[in-house]
Design a protein around this motif. Sequence first.
Motif, PDB file in Angstrom:
ATOM      1  N   GLY A  83       6.688  -3.694   1.520  1.00 42.16           N
ATOM      2  CA  GLY A  83       7.179  -4.656   0.540  1.00 42.16           C
ATOM      3  C   GLY A  83       5.910  -5.003  -0.087  1.00 42.16           C
ATOM      4  O   GLY A  83       4.848  -5.633   0.601  1.00 42.16           O
ATOM      5  N   GLY A  84       5.523  -5.036  -1.490  1.00 42.19           N
ATOM      6  CA  GLY A  84       4.218  -5.305  -1.789  1.00 42.19           C
ATOM      7  C   GLY A  84       4.039  -4.724  -3.254  1.00 42.19           C
ATOM      8  O   GLY A  84       4.855  -3.976  -3.726  1.00 42.19           O
ATOM      9  N   GLY A  85       2.872  -4.660  -3.856  1.00 43.13           N
ATOM     10  CA  GLY A  85       2.598  -4.164  -4.931  1.00 43.13           C
ATOM     11  C   GLY A  85       2.193  -2.737  -4.821  1.00 43.13           C
ATOM     12  O   GLY A  85       2.159  -2.213  -3.914  1.00 43.13           O
ATOM     13  N   GLU A  86       2.380  -1.801  -6.053  1.00 39.91           N
ATOM     14  CA  GLU A  86       2.387  -0.484  -6.036  1.00 39.91           C
ATOM     15  C   GLU A  86       0.839  -0.046  -5.495  1.00 39.91           C
ATOM     16  O   GLU A  86       0.975   0.936  -4.652  1.00 39.91           O
ATOM     17  CB  GLU A  86       2.552   0.090  -7.504  1.00 39.91           C
ATOM     18  CG  GLU A  86       3.910  -0.095  -7.898  1.00 39.91           C
ATOM     19  CD  GLU A  86       4.770   0.880  -7.312  1.00 39.91           C
ATOM     20  OE1 GLU A  86       4.589   1.852  -6.692  1.00 39.91           O
ATOM     21  OE2 GLU A  86       6.093   0.971  -7.621  1.00 39.91           O
ATOM     22  N   GLY A  87      -0.201  -0.612  -6.014  1.00 39.14           N
ATOM     23  CA  GLY A  87      -1.534  -0.240  -5.585  1.00 39.14           C
ATOM     24  C   GLY A  87      -1.489  -0.423  -4.115  1.00 39.14           C
ATOM     25  O   GLY A  87      -2.384   0.393  -3.318  1.00 39.14           O
ATOM     26  N   GLU A  88      -1.237  -1.410  -3.551  1.00 34.79           N
ATOM     27  CA  GLU A  88      -1.338  -1.788  -1.931  1.00 34.79           C
ATOM     28  C   GLU A  88      -0.644  -0.759  -1.283  1.00 34.79           C
ATOM     29  O   GLU A  88      -1.081  -0.356  -0.279  1.00 34.79           O
ATOM     30  CB  GLU A  88      -0.940  -3.166  -1.678  1.00 34.79           C
ATOM     31  CG  GLU A  88      -1.815  -4.520  -2.201  1.00 34.79           C
ATOM     32  CD  GLU A  88      -1.642  -4.750  -3.731  1.00 34.79           C
ATOM     33  OE1 GLU A  88      -2.400  -5.358  -4.146  1.00 34.79           O
ATOM     34  OE2 GLU A  88      -0.870  -4.178  -4.488  1.00 34.79           O
ATOM     35  N   PHE A  89       0.728  -0.313  -1.861  1.00 37.89           N
ATOM     36  CA  PHE A  89       1.372   0.554  -1.348  1.00 37.89           C
ATOM     37  C   PHE A  89       0.578   1.927  -0.981  1.00 37.89           C
ATOM     38  O   PHE A  89       0.929   2.355   0.022  1.00 37.89           O
ATOM     39  CB  PHE A  89       2.754   0.705  -1.748  1.00 37.89           C
ATOM     40  CG  PHE A  89       3.618   1.715  -1.072  1.00 37.89           C
ATOM     41  CD1 PHE A  89       4.089   1.439  -0.072  1.00 37.89           C
ATOM     42  CD2 PHE A  89       3.907   3.055  -1.473  1.00 37.89           C
ATOM     43  CE1 PHE A  89       4.819   2.585   0.790  1.00 37.89           C
ATOM     44  CE2 PHE A  89       4.529   4.106  -1.223  1.00 37.89           C
ATOM     45  CZ  PHE A  89       5.109   3.907   0.056  1.00 37.89           C
TER      46      PHE A  89
END
Length: 298
Positions: free
Chosen positions: A136-142
């Motif tokens: 769970g989190g932002g697209e960039g972090e993922f």
Amino acid sequence: MSRTVAFIGLGHMGGPMAVNLVKAGHRVRGYDLSPASLKAAADAGVEPAASATEAVAGAEVVITMLPAGRQVLELYQDIVGAARPGTLFADCSTIAVADARTAHSRAVSAGMRALDAPVSGGVVGAEAATLTFMAGGGEGEFAEAEPLLAAMGRKVVHCGGAGAGQAAKICNNMILGISMIAVSEAFVLGESLGLSHQALYDVASTASGQCWALTVNCPVPGPVPTSPANRDYHPGFAAPLMAKDLGLAADAARSGGVRAELGLRTAELYAAYAAGTGAAEDFSGIVRTIRDQSGEQA
């Protein structure tokens, strides 16, 4: 691409996960409150740190694997100030959705980036690098975390924003807990009807009763040689951990007004089992409690 990773929490799950990152070519600095866990990881190639803050200093990614939300939040309070700005924090613990969102906010407020990424697969999956990660989190972090998570698991799923990984985890484990109770009750019923374990397994594993609790973690010895039932229920996935996860699911169901009758009852059954004979057993050992309470011999 090789990364410098701080890994905090090197227990039964975190230790093998950190070692798999080392095997994948990453530099891993680890820390655990247990000297034995820290030494075991160090013997397998993890660089031991004297403290959590020392482990995160200079790391590109910080991975945490801790028992409860309170510990995650306390740790974040200590380490977010020791990391360099922009460091990605990925928490693989299983904690309440609200705690995951608080941890995310705490990291972001300190100039970091964050992801919740709990796992499914137990100790066996951690050792074999076959875990499933729910992020769970932002697209960039993922996108940044995905190669690291893939080095420790077989499946990596982006579930949504902050806390979505934890939401997926507790929903998944509610399914697992309910299905293990169902499978266990079916085997005890089969015993009372004179049906052999193997016969029931051969039918249900290829029919509509097929599920992970049956075909991978079969609660009776024999049909699945690798299941904990063949090791006197030495955990893969310990009953107290299942009780914790079901408690989180039950709390979420109650707070959300969800009528989860089976989930709530399963949480009660596992809480009692984990507090008693199941304290040091795999969660599949609950079959013995069902058998005992049915008047059968263990």
